[in-house]
Structure formats: structure tokens, C-alpha cells
Design a protein around this motif. Structure first.
Motif, short mmCIF file in Angstrom:
data_model
loop_
_atom_site.label_atom_id
_atom_site.label_comp_id
_atom_site.label_asym_id
_atom_site.label_seq_id
_atom_site.Cartn_x
_atom_site.Cartn_y
_atom_site.Cartn_z
N GLU A 181 -88.09 -66.67 2.90
CA GLU A 181 -88.11 -66.95 1.59
C GLU A 181 -87.43 -67.76 1.12
N THR B 163 -86.46 -59.80 -1.24
CA THR B 163 -85.15 -59.56 -0.51
C THR B 163 -84.06 -58.99 -1.05
N SER C 192 -83.51 -55.40 -2.63
CA SER C 192 -83.82 -54.82 -1.66
C SER C 192 -82.21 -53.71 -1.32
N HIS D 18 -79.90 -59.58 4.76
CA HIS D 18 -80.70 -59.31 5.94
C HIS D 18 -79.89 -58.57 7.04
#
Length: 244
Positions: A22, A91, A94, A236
Motif C-alpha cells: 500500500e 487498509t 479497516s 496487517h
């Protein structure tokens, strides 16, 4: 060349460790911008060293090189930050956190109050409304280009970096003179009187000062990229994506 004070960029800091996908595109744009601006300064130094007296008067041709450096640096800021927002926000949004809070606050205080715009309505009913809303968000944040400290502040907050001391308000405001110069070069051709009345002279540009401004602006981009990379990696880990 030894008699000449060179206008140069400092080397970029190292690429963020474990740079996630990203952030890769934004980093690549920063590297490309740094290379282009460094090349302009190399040409400037060579032009000046070729003079009979390297320390002699600075010509408009020399100042045009630093004006070009301002434009290239500003374009790099636009490309890097817009890409960083567009690639990393899906991301970062999220999970609950500062980035998500800024996202909600923006929509609740602007696009979702009163009569919704056609663009907002289309985003809400899009086949992928989340992505469409993020696209709108990026456009709201960056506009047609990054114009100054206020835009930098909005981008910082959107990335969840409001508490980062390396990006505090005073530091971002310290880069406003660079953006003022960008406006004068891009929109006024650096004319003292862009209206065409009176003087047709162009603004004086101190070569070393412009070099320092461009260098500082590019290093600032790294200050946006590095903590964003860390934040993305943390998402992540939190969501178990690093194990997939």
C-alpha cells in the motif's frame, strides 16, 4: 567546481523497513521526484561552473532551473500524497483508530449534512460504496493539488498521524513559504506584477534557499510515508493479513 557553492539535495532516508504494498507506489514516486529535482540542480551547478566566473551574476536561466525545481517538487508532493492516501486508506480504515475517526468526522460534518451532492449519492449506491467514498474523500483532501500547510494538515489527519510530533502543526506551517513560491511560479510566472501593469521584472530567487526548501519538502514526504508504512503493517498484523 570547488569554487562554487553547489545547490544539492540531501540523500533520502532509507526506504521504510518491510514497506507494504500500500505504500510502495508512493515511495516510488518520492524516489522519482528526488531524482528529477536532483538532476535539475546538477544542471544548474554545471551551467554556473561553465561561466568564466562561477561566482559571477546569477542569470535568469539559472533562476529558471530553480523555478523548475519548485514545480517538480510540488508535483511530486501532489503525486506522493495522493497516491499514499488512495492506496493506504482502504487498509487503514479497516480498523477503528485515528484514521477511521477522521474519515467519519469528515463525512458527518460535510458530505452527509444537509442535501447530499450528486457525487455523494452516486458513491453511496455504487456497487462498491466503500471504495467510492474513499475516492471522494481523497478528492476532498487533496483537491486539484496540495496548496499549503492546511492541505498537509488534512492529509496528516486522514492518515491517522495527527499525534506524530514530526508532523505537528508548526512543522507543517514551516513549509508554507515553499507553497507560496510554487503559487508564484506556477500561476504568476514569478512576475513581480502578474497583472501586466507596471514592472515586468521577475521575483528574485535565492538559489540556496530554493534548494533548501525543495530538500525540506521532499524529506517531509518521507515523514508522511514512514509512519504510514508502520501503521499499515500494524493493521496487517491486527487482522492476521500478514499470515495469509
Amino acid at each position: 567546481m570547488s569554487k562554487l557553492t553547489l545547490v544539492e539535495l540531501t540523500n533520502l532516508p532509507r526506504k521504510p523497513h518491510g514497506c507494504p504494498p500500500e505504500v510502495e507506489r508512493s515511495w516510488a514516486r518520492l524516489v522519482a521526484t528526488h531524482k528529477s529535482v536532483a538532476g535539475l540542480f546538477t544542471t544548474l551547478n554545471e551551467l554556473r561552473s561553465a561561466q568564466n566566473d562561477p561566482r559571477g551574476p546569477i542569470s535568469e536561466a539559472h533562476r529558471d532551473q530553480v523555478r523548475a525545481a519548485i514545480v517538480f517538487t510540488a508535483a511530486g508532493i501532489d503525486a506522493c500524497l495522493r497516491t499514499l492516501l488512495r492506496d493506504s486508506l482502504p487498509t487503514l480504515l479497516s480498523t477503528a483508530g485515528d484514521a477511521h475517526g477522521a474519515f467519519v468526522s469528515h463525512f458527518m460534518s460535510s458530505r452527509l449534512t444537509g442535501e447530499m451532492t450528486q457525487a455523494t449519492k452516486k458513491a453511496v449506491v455504487d456497487i462498491d460504496p466503500r471504495s467510492a467514498l474513499i475516492d471522494l474523500y481523497v478528492e476532498d483532501l487533496a483537491g486539484s493539488s496540495i496548496q499549503g500547510a492546511a492541505d498537509l494538515t488534512r492529509c496528516r489527519n486522514a492518515l491517522g498521524l495527527k499525534k506524530d510530533p514530526a508532523l505537528d502543526d508548526a512543522i507543517l506551517k514551516g513549509h508554507q513559504p515553499f507553497f507560496n513560491a510554487r503559487h508564484e511560479v506556477v500561476h504568476e510566472l514569478d512576475l513581480v506584477d502578474p497583472s501586466g501593469k507596471g514592472s515586468r521584472g521577475r521575483r528574485h530567487r535565492d538559489l540556496a534557499a530554493v534548494g533548501a526548501q525543495c530538500d525540506g519538502a521532499l524529506r517531509l514526504l518521507h515523514t508522511f510515508i514512514a509512519p504510514t508504512a508502520r501503521a499499515v503493517r500494524q493493521v496487517h498484523r491486527d487482522l492476521g493479513w500478514d499470515k495469509l
